[in-house]
Scaffold this motif. Sequence first.
Motif, PDB file in Angstrom:
ATOM      1  N   ARG A 234       1.782   4.851  -6.055  1.00 28.93           N
ATOM      2  CA  ARG A 234       0.949   3.670  -6.265  1.00 28.93           C
ATOM      3  C   ARG A 234       1.353   3.039  -7.597  1.00 28.93           C
ATOM      4  O   ARG A 234       1.342   3.706  -8.630  1.00 28.93           O
ATOM      5  N   GLU A 235       1.702   1.754  -7.576  1.00 32.85           N
ATOM      6  CA  GLU A 235       2.162   1.114  -8.815  1.00 32.85           C
ATOM      7  C   GLU A 235       1.072   1.100  -9.879  1.00 32.85           C
ATOM      8  O   GLU A 235       1.356   1.231 -11.069  1.00 32.85           O
ATOM      9  N   ALA A 236      -0.189   0.954  -9.465  1.00 31.77           N
ATOM     10  CA  ALA A 236      -1.278   0.943 -10.448  1.00 31.77           C
ATOM     11  C   ALA A 236      -1.371   2.287 -11.151  1.00 31.77           C
ATOM     12  O   ALA A 236      -1.712   2.363 -12.327  1.00 31.77           O
ATOM     13  N   ALA A 237      -1.053   3.375 -10.438  1.00 33.04           N
ATOM     14  CA  ALA A 237      -1.129   4.708 -11.038  1.00 33.04           C
ATOM     15  C   ALA A 237       0.071   4.947 -11.947  1.00 33.04           C
ATOM     16  O   ALA A 237      -0.044   5.571 -12.993  1.00 33.04           O
TER      17      ALA A 237
ATOM     18  N   LEU B 126       0.860  -1.177   0.000  1.00 32.79           N
ATOM     19  CA  LEU B 126       0.000   0.000   0.000  1.00 32.79           C
ATOM     20  C   LEU B 126       0.901   1.232   0.000  1.00 32.79           C
ATOM     21  O   LEU B 126       1.986   1.216   0.600  1.00 32.79           O
ATOM     22  N   PRO B 127       0.477   2.313  -0.686  1.00 35.61           N
ATOM     23  CA  PRO B 127       1.365   3.468  -0.864  1.00 35.61           C
ATOM     24  C   PRO B 127       1.932   4.004   0.463  1.00 35.61           C
ATOM     25  O   PRO B 127       3.073   4.418   0.530  1.00 35.61           O
ATOM     26  N   ARG B 128       1.113   3.982   1.524  1.00 34.54           N
ATOM     27  CA  ARG B 128       1.625   4.538   2.768  1.00 34.54           C
ATOM     28  C   ARG B 128       1.928   3.451   3.788  1.00 34.54           C
ATOM     29  O   ARG B 128       1.857   3.665   5.002  1.00 34.54           O
ATOM     30  N   ALA B 129       2.304   2.267   3.312  1.00 36.74           N
ATOM     31  CA  ALA B 129       2.790   1.234   4.222  1.00 36.74           C
ATOM     32  C   ALA B 129       4.148   1.632   4.790  1.00 36.74           C
ATOM     33  O   ALA B 129       4.567   1.133   5.824  1.00 36.74           O
TER      34      ALA B 129
END
Lengths: 238, 238, 238, 238, 238, 238
Positions: free
Chosen positions: C76-79, C66-69
Motif C-alpha cells: 500500500r503506497e500510503a503505508a 488498491l493493494p490487491r487489484a
Amino acid sequence: MRPSGRAPDQMRALQFEPGFTRHAEGSCLVSFGDTRVLVTASVEEKVPPFLRGKGQGWVTAEYGMLPRATHTRGNREAAKGKQSGRTQEIQRLIGRSLRAVVDLRKLGERQIVVDCDVIQADGGTRTAAISGAWVALRIAVDKLLAGGQLSEDPIRTQVAAVSCGFHDGQAVLDLDYDEDSQAGSDGNFVLTGDSAIVEAQLTAEGETFDEEGLLRLLRLARMGCTEIFREQLKAVGK
Amino acid sequence: MRPSGRAPDQMRALQFEPGFTRHAEGSCLVSFGDTRVLVTASVEEKVPPFLRGKGQGWVTAEYGMLPRATHTRGNREAAKGKQSGRTQEIQRLIGRSLRAVVDLRKLGERQIVVDCDVIQADGGTRTAAISGAWVALRIAVDKLLAGGQLSEDPIRTQVAAVSCGFHDGQAVLDLDYDEDSQAGSDGNFVLTGDSAIVEAQLTAEGETFDEEGLLRLLRLARMGCTEIFREQLKAVGK
Amino acid sequence: MRPSGRAPDQMRALQFEPGFTRHAEGSCLVSFGDTRVLVTASVEEKVPPFLRGKGQGWVTAEYGMLPRATHTRGNREAAKGKQSGRTQEIQRLIGRSLRAVVDLRKLGERQIVVDCDVIQADGGTRTAAISGAWVALRIAVDKLLAGGQLSEDPIRTQVAAVSCGFHDGQAVLDLDYDEDSQAGSDGNFVLTGDSAIVEAQLTAEGETFDEEGLLRLLRLARMGCTEIFREQLKAVGK
Amino acid sequence: MRPSGRAPDQMRALQFEPGFTRHAEGSCLVSFGDTRVLVTASVEEKVPPFLRGKGQGWVTAEYGMLPRATHTRGNREAAKGKQSGRTQEIQRLIGRSLRAVVDLRKLGERQIVVDCDVIQADGGTRTAAISGAWVALRIAVDKLLAGGQLSEDPIRTQVAAVSCGFHDGQAVLDLDYDEDSQAGSDGNFVLTGDSAIVEAQLTAEGETFDEEGLLRLLRLARMGCTEIFREQLKAVGK
Amino acid sequence: MRPSGRAPDQMRALQFEPGFTRHAEGSCLVSFGDTRVLVTASVEEKVPPFLRGKGQGWVTAEYGMLPRATHTRGNREAAKGKQSGRTQEIQRLIGRSLRAVVDLRKLGERQIVVDCDVIQADGGTRTAAISGAWVALRIAVDKLLAGGQLSEDPIRTQVAAVSCGFHDGQAVLDLDYDEDSQAGSDGNFVLTGDSAIVEAQLTAEGETFDEEGLLRLLRLARMGCTEIFREQLKAVGK
Amino acid sequence: MRPSGRAPDQMRALQFEPGFTRHAEGSCLVSFGDTRVLVTASVEEKVPPFLRGKGQGWVTAEYGMLPRATHTRGNREAAKGKQSGRTQEIQRLIGRSLRAVVDLRKLGERQIVVDCDVIQADGGTRTAAISGAWVALRIAVDKLLAGGQLSEDPIRTQVAAVSCGFHDGQAVLDLDYDEDSQAGSDGNFVLTGDSAIVEAQLTAEGETFDEEGLLRLLRLARMGCTEIFREQLKAVGK
C-alpha cells in the motif's frame, strides 16, 4: 614526508572559476586540488518567515554531494528522502561562516541562498565550499550594487576556510582524502580577511590535542587562508 | 524564424567531455548548447534483489538537477525529502533507454548505475542526459573489457535522444528553454545507432498532432541523432 | 492468434457505469475487460497557489491502485509513505490528457480533481482511467452548467486513450496483462474527439519500432478510441 | 558581573543521579543548574552492519529534547517526521566524544546505545549530555564486567564537556541560556580525564576570536571539567 | 424519531457481495446502507519477521479510504506520505478482531492480509469493514481447505461489528453519518458468533455514559450482530 | 494471587509531583508504581486552523516514550521518521479524555498542548498519562485564572483513567507490565470526577467478555479512579 608529497605548510593547487554557470547571480567552481565544488549564490527578494518585517536580510547555505563524487558511489540523498547528519552539519557551518562577514541590515529584506554541490571529493569539501561561497556571494552582491538594489556594501571582509591536522606527529595543512583518513586528529578553521577566527572545529581521532598542538594548527590555517584570500580577490577581479 | 535563430533542423552546439570526474568508472560532461549535464557510470559488483542469482546484470539511472541549474532557484529535492514526479519519470526513461541497447546477460551479475546531474538547464535536459549516459556507460564497459572482467561487449549499439516540436507551425529540432515554452506541441525521441526507435513521447500543449506531424518530427529526430552518434563516437575515441 | 483470442483490432468489453458513487460531483466505474477503475471528479472552489488570481481554473488527477487489484498483492503506497515513480508518471499523464480538452479560462477560478483508483488490474489501467475520467469530468461539468456556476461549457471535445503493441510481429489493440507482458513493444495513445493526438508514449522492449510500425499502432488506436468515444457518449446520455 | 551572578570561572550546581531509571543497563539524570538531561546506556549484543565480523564493538548516541523542555514549546521531532540538523549534529558529537575514551576492540561485538533526552533546557544541553553519558556508560560497562561478559575494561579514561564564552569581553564558564544568548562568541570543549582535548567547537557570533581568547576559554574549560570529573567519580562510587 | 427514519434497533440494508474482485483469494463488497467497503483477503506463504519459525500464522489488516469516498474530498494518504492516526487505529482494530476468532497455529506459517478500502462512506466504515473482512477471510480459508493447504479449519467462529449510540437520549443501532455527527456518545462493539465481546470502544462526546447506558448499547449491538451473522453465512453459502 | 502480590482491587503506589519542570505553564511527574510519565501543559495564544475565529479554544495531547523507557530499547520515533499507530492511538485518546471535561468556549481562543512523555514504562502508561495530564492542565489553567487571562474556570470536573483486566479468571485493577502480558482480556476506563464514563476500551485476548465481566471491570475502575481523584486534588492543593 606527508602522503601527498607536499610540504607541511603547502596548500593544494587552488582554483576559482567565477561565472561557471550562467543563471545564478553569482557562481564559482572552486578546486582545492582534486576537490571540486560548484557554488551558486541565488538572490531572492524575500526573507524566511522568522525575519519578515524585521528590516534585515539573510544568508543561508545548502550543501550536497553528487552520488559519485566519492571513491565509491553513495546513495542519492533525494532518493533516500533525507539529508544526512553530516550534510546538515556542513551546511549550517557554511551559513554561519558567511553570515559572520555580512551585515544583514545592509542587505535589506532579501535572502541569498548559497548552494554548494560537490562535483568531486578528495578531502576538505567543506573548506573549499566556504572559500568558494565567498566568491559567489561577492559576485552576487556586486551585481546588486551595480544594479542599484543595494547602495552600501553589506560584505565586511573576506572569509575562507582550510583544514589542518596531525600526520605522524607533524602538523600539516589542507589535508586530502588519504591524509585525512590517516590523520590522528584534525580540524577546520574559518578565518576572516582581518585575521579573526569565526569558527574552529577540532576532533581527535586516535591522538588527542593539547594547547600547543591547537596553536600550531591555527598558525598553519592562517598561512593557508592568506593564500586563499589572495586567490579569491583575483577571482572577483579586485 | 525560430527564437534561437537556428535553422529548423539545426542542433545546438554539441559537446561531450569524457572523463570529467575521476572516481567514476565512466564519466562525461555533455552540453547541448547551454544545457549541461554531468553523467557518471558506477560499476557495482552486485545486482538488485529481484535479479539475484538470475545470471544477468542491470543498468539503472538516477537524475537530479542542482537547485540553481534553472532560471529561478528550485527547492533541493534532498531537503524536501522526496523526488518529484518529473524526476522519477525522467530517470525511468533514461534507464529504459540504456537497457534497450545492453545485453544484460553479457553484463554478468553486476549493476551499472548511471547518475545524470544537471549543472545548467536550458531545455532538453533528459535528451542530453541519455546521450551523455551512453558515453559514460561505454567508457565504463570498455574499462571492464580492458580489465578482463568482461570478455564480450554487452553494448549492442549506440543510443541517443533529442527533442523536436512545432514552433509557429514549423517543425524544429532540439528545442531550448525558450522554444520549449512556446512550442505548441513537442516530443522526445530515443533512437538506436541502427536507426530504430526505442522510446517516443509526444505531448500536445495547445496544438495537437496528426500522423503527418508525427512523421515530420521523427524525421528531424533522426537527423539530430545522427549528429549525436557521430560526436559520441569521437568522445569515446572510436 | 493473440493470447486473449480477440481479433487484432478488437477492444475488450467496454463498460462505463456513471454515478457509481454518490458524494462526488461526477463519478464513473470504467471497465476495459477485467480492468476496472473507479473515477471520481471533485469540484473545489479554489485553485492551486500558482494560479491564484489568474482568472482561470485547473484540472488535475491522482491515481492509485488498491493493494490487491493485481495478481499478487502490492504494498500500500500510503503505508510505504510514498507514491511510486510509476504512479506519479500515470497521474501526470491523466492530468495533461484532460487539460488538453478543457478551456481552463472558461472553468473559472475552480479546480476539478479527478481520482482514478484501480479496483482490479488486467493491463491498460492508465488508458481505462483516462477514458473514464472524461466521463466523470463531463458529469461534474454538466452539474456546474445545470447549477448556473458555469455559463459556457469549458470542455471542448472528448478525450480517450488506448494501448496498442506488437505481439509476435502483429499489431494488436487494447492489450490485457498477459499480452502486455509478452509484447515486444507497445504504446499508449491519447486522442481527442476530433481525431487529434494529444499524447503518445511508445516503448520498445525487446523489439524496436520504425515509422511503419508506429503508424500501424496509431491506426489501431484510432479505431479503439472511436469505440470508446461512442460508449462515453452513451454513458453521459448524449 | 555575568547575568547569572556567578564568578567567571564558576560552574552551575552539578548533579549526577545514577540509576534514575531501572530498565537501562546504565542511567543517569545529570543537572548543570536548570539544565537536566536523562541519559540511558543500552547494551545490545550486536553491532551495526558496517562492523559485523570485525571483532570490535561500537558506541553510539542519540539526542532528543522533550517538546516543552524549552521556554516556548518546540515541535515534537517524531511528529514532524525528522530530526533537525541541530539534533543530528549534537548526537554525532556525543558519539564521537564517548568513542574517544573507549577501546572498541575490548568491548567485543556488542553495541552500547546512549540516549540523551533533555528534560529541561537552560543552555549547555550537549555538554551536560556528554558528561552524564560517561556516567551511564561507566555503570553499564561495570555491569558487563561484574557479569563476566567483559574481562577487561574498555573505558580508558573519563570524558566530560563544558561550554565557555565571552560575555562583555570577559571569558566565562558554563553558560546558561541567558548568557549564551548574549555571548559574543562561545565554544564547547570535550576533554578527557588525562587532560587531552578530544573535541573543540568555537563559533563567533558578533565578536571574533584570536589565539589569546581561544586559550583563555580552553583554560576555563579545563577548570570546569576538573570539577565534572570529580562529580562523575562520586556518582559511580569510585 | 432518529434522523434516518429507522426504528431505534433497525440496521441499515446489509449487503455482502462475495467475489467482487477476481485476483484475491477472498473478496467481498460489503454495504451497510450507503457505506460501502471493498475487502480482499490475500494469502501469503510467509509470516512477518517476529513470527518466523514459530510454527504459527498471522492475520493482519490494512484500511484505506478513497479520497472522494466522503462528502468533501480528503487528501490521498499516499500523496501526503503518511497514514493518519485514525487509519492506523482502525486497521489495528480490524486485525485484532479477526485474530480473535482464528487459531493462528492451525493456519500454519502463512499470513493472510486483509485490505479494507472504503469506496463510499456514510458512517460505520470500521464496523462494515470488520463484518466484510470475515466474509473475505472465510472465502480465502475455504480455498486453502479445498486446495489441501490446510487440513483443519483455523476459523473458530464468526466475527462482526456494529456501532450504537445515543441520539436525543435514545439508544440507536448502526449510526449513519448524520446520526453519528449528532450522537451524544457512541461506541463500536465487536462480537463473536458465540456471543462473546472481543472489542468494545465507547466514547462520550457531549453526554457521558453510565452502566445502564453501556448495557443498553451492548444489547442493541447483539441484535445488530445477529443480523450480520445471518447475512455473512448467506454470503459464504453456508 | 496476582503476579504483583497486590489485592485484586489494589492500585499501585500513586504519586503526582506537580511542577517537575519549570518552563511549562503546568507540569507533573506521575507515577503508577514503576510507570513514570512526565506531563507538561503548554498554553499557546492561538488555535489550530480549523477553529480560527470560532470563539473557542482547544486542548490536544502528544505522547511519546523515551527509547529505553522499556525493558528492551525501542527505536526512537524521531529517528524512524514517524509515530507508530500505537502512539497516535494513545495521544488521540488522551486529547479526547481531556476535552471531555473542558468547556472549550470558556477557554477562549487559545490552545493547551499536553505532552506526555514516558520516562519509565511498566504497564498502564496511557492511564497514568491521562491522570497526570489533568494535574498539569489544572495547574496551567489556575495560572491563567490567577493572571486574569481567564475569568471563568473552563474545567468542569476531574478526569482520570485506569486499566483493569482478568487474570486467571479474576478481575484485577491497574495491571503492571507482567500482569498485562498474561491477562486474558483487559480494558482502559476513563472516568470523570462526577462518576461518568467518557471512554471505555476493552480488548479480549484469549478470553472474551460478557456483560457480567464488563460490569465487574467497570466497578474496579470506579474504585481505582476514586483513589486517583483524591491524589490529583492533593497534588494541586485543593
